[in-house]
Write an enzyme that holds these catalytic residues in place. Structure first.
Site, PDB file in Angstrom:
ATOM      1  N   ARG A 128      70.556  59.001  29.013  1.00  0.00           N
ATOM      2  CA  ARG A 128      70.274  59.151  27.590  1.00  0.00           C
ATOM      3  C   ARG A 128      69.440  60.409  27.401  1.00  0.00           C
ATOM      4  O   ARG A 128      68.529  60.690  28.172  1.00  0.00           O
ATOM      5  CB  ARG A 128      69.520  57.939  27.038  1.00  0.00           C
ATOM      6  CG  ARG A 128      70.335  56.654  26.978  1.00  0.00           C
ATOM      7  CD  ARG A 128      71.430  56.727  25.916  1.00  0.00           C
ATOM      8  NE  ARG A 128      72.131  55.458  25.754  1.00  0.00           N
ATOM      9  CZ  ARG A 128      73.213  55.088  26.418  1.00  0.00           C
ATOM     10  NH1 ARG A 128      73.723  55.932  27.328  1.00  0.00           N
ATOM     11  NH2 ARG A 128      73.795  53.927  26.196  1.00  0.00           N
ATOM     12  N   GLU A 158      71.792  64.031  19.660  1.00  0.00           N
ATOM     13  CA  GLU A 158      73.195  63.999  20.040  1.00  0.00           C
ATOM     14  C   GLU A 158      74.042  63.661  18.816  1.00  0.00           C
ATOM     15  O   GLU A 158      73.824  62.605  18.217  1.00  0.00           O
ATOM     16  CB  GLU A 158      73.413  62.959  21.137  1.00  0.00           C
ATOM     17  CG  GLU A 158      74.793  63.016  21.775  1.00  0.00           C
ATOM     18  CD  GLU A 158      74.905  62.061  22.957  1.00  0.00           C
ATOM     19  OE1 GLU A 158      75.016  62.548  24.098  1.00  0.00           O
ATOM     20  OE2 GLU A 158      74.882  60.849  22.721  1.00  0.00           O
ATOM     21  N   HIS A 206      79.165  63.966  26.160  1.00  0.00           N
ATOM     22  CA  HIS A 206      79.042  62.527  26.444  1.00  0.00           C
ATOM     23  C   HIS A 206      80.373  61.949  26.945  1.00  0.00           C
ATOM     24  O   HIS A 206      80.901  60.981  26.414  1.00  0.00           O
ATOM     25  CB  HIS A 206      78.582  61.783  25.180  1.00  0.00           C
ATOM     26  CG  HIS A 206      77.866  60.504  25.488  1.00  0.00           C
ATOM     27  ND1 HIS A 206      76.743  60.091  24.802  1.00  0.00           N
ATOM     28  CD2 HIS A 206      78.100  59.534  26.412  1.00  0.00           C
ATOM     29  CE1 HIS A 206      76.330  58.922  25.274  1.00  0.00           C
ATOM     30  NE2 HIS A 206      77.131  58.565  26.255  1.00  0.00           N
TER      31      HIS A 206
END
Length: 330
Positions: free
Chosen positions: A241, A269, A288
């Protein structure tokens, strides 16, 4: 649980065909009373009318609406939530467990491609691939000047932060190689590699791969002081993360040219279009993608159906998630 429990898909429609290809849906239809062509992302969908009264198993995925008290009141027979993705935090709250509903996640299945991605980037980082690619691209030539003893994977020290499902798999994947592996995780059992403090790991590792969950305890666990400990030439890999790393401090270290980074996750993000992380030559950023994508999603759907089979045959869930797990998982 009935022999063929009444079930329903609750997830975003765009993910459904890949999560549950025809072969997986056929198997699911043999195990449950389910319309294998009906998927909803809204429990007020008129197609759901009359179905919730008898619903026993909810098969969820990305895009599932929150399973709040109002929904639970409309689904009095619900006994299990089988999530065909990783974290359940976005849609499962305490009311679900308080009613005794079983919850399962496909996080273990989703860990496989993330661990594979991490292994691949560790191997490439040790060879200096990301930096040398930029030299080659900008200079349009290469010389032996780029070849030096600080490159290569023989005896490279790799620090793993977090003995999560993914972190443990990465440790296993690294065993056949000639790496020196160390681990920071204050809660981990013996995994056959040295456990060290976070400062020691950061100060002594050539490559650092982050696999800790996002919790209040781990927020910006790699901060300005921690980043300053990294040796010159070190590579930071983050597939966990983005908020585990202090972004502004990382950008500062990267601008100095002292370290490099491979970032599949960022904070924020997505990144702002003007973020320096897009332009710095010593940063390799991906959107991602380390987790399940494309045909890998079928592994998640199959995991959920495996759990359904265990329910139907009276066996315990293999990947049950409890409310106490939420403090230590992603």
């Amino acid at each position: 649980m009935t022999d063929r429990p009444v079930a329903l898909f609750a997830l975003a429609a765009e993910h459904w065909p890949l999560l549950f290809p025809s072969t997986v849906r056929q198997r699911l239809g043999e195990l449950a009373a389910i319309d294998t062509d009906l998927v909803v992302d809204n429990f007020d969908d008129p197609r759901v009318a009359g179905r919730l009264d008898d619903l026993e198993v909810l098969i969820t995925g990305w895009g599932c609406p929150p399973l709040d008290a109002e929904f639970l009141a409309r689904a009095p027979k619900l006994r299990a939530v089988l999530h065909a993705a990783g974290s359940v935090k976005a849609h499962v709250g305490s009311a679900v467990w308080e009613r005794g509903i079983l919850v399962s996640s496909a996080a273990a299945a989703n860990a496989i491609p993330v661990a594979e991605y991490a292994l691949g980037t560790i191997l490439l980082a040790g060879k200096g691939v990301f930096a040398l690619r930029e030299h080659y691209r900008s200079g349009r030539s290469f010389t032996l000047a780029y070849i030096h003893p600080d490159l290569g994977n023989y005896g490279r020290r790799v620090g793993i932060i977090g003995a999560s499902r993914i972190g443990r798999q990465v440790i296993e994947l690294l065993r056949p190689f000639d790496f020196e592996v160390c681990l920071y995780d204050p809660y981990a059992e013996d995994l056959g590699v040295p456990r060290v403090s976070l400062p020691e790991l950061l100060a002594t590792s050539d490559i650092v791969s982050v696999h800790a969950p996002s919790t209040p305890e781990t927020h910006q666990m790699i901060d300005r002081a921690g980043l300053a400990l990294l040796p010159d030439g070190a590579v930071l890999i983050n597939t966990a993360r983005g908020e585990l790393v202090e972004t502004d401090a990382l950008i500062g270290e990267l601008r100095s040219g002292r370290i490099s980074a491979v970032l599949d996750v960022t904070d924020p993000e997505p990144l702002h279009p003007d973020s320096a992380l897009f332009d710095l030559p010593n940063v390799f950023v991906t959107p991602h993608i380390a987790g399940s994508h494309g045909n890998e999603l079928a592994r998640l759907g199959a995991s959920a159906v495996d759990e359904l089979e265990r329910l139907v045959t009276g066996r315990p869930l293999l990947h049950e998630v409890t409310m106490t797990d939420l403090d230590r998982v992603a």
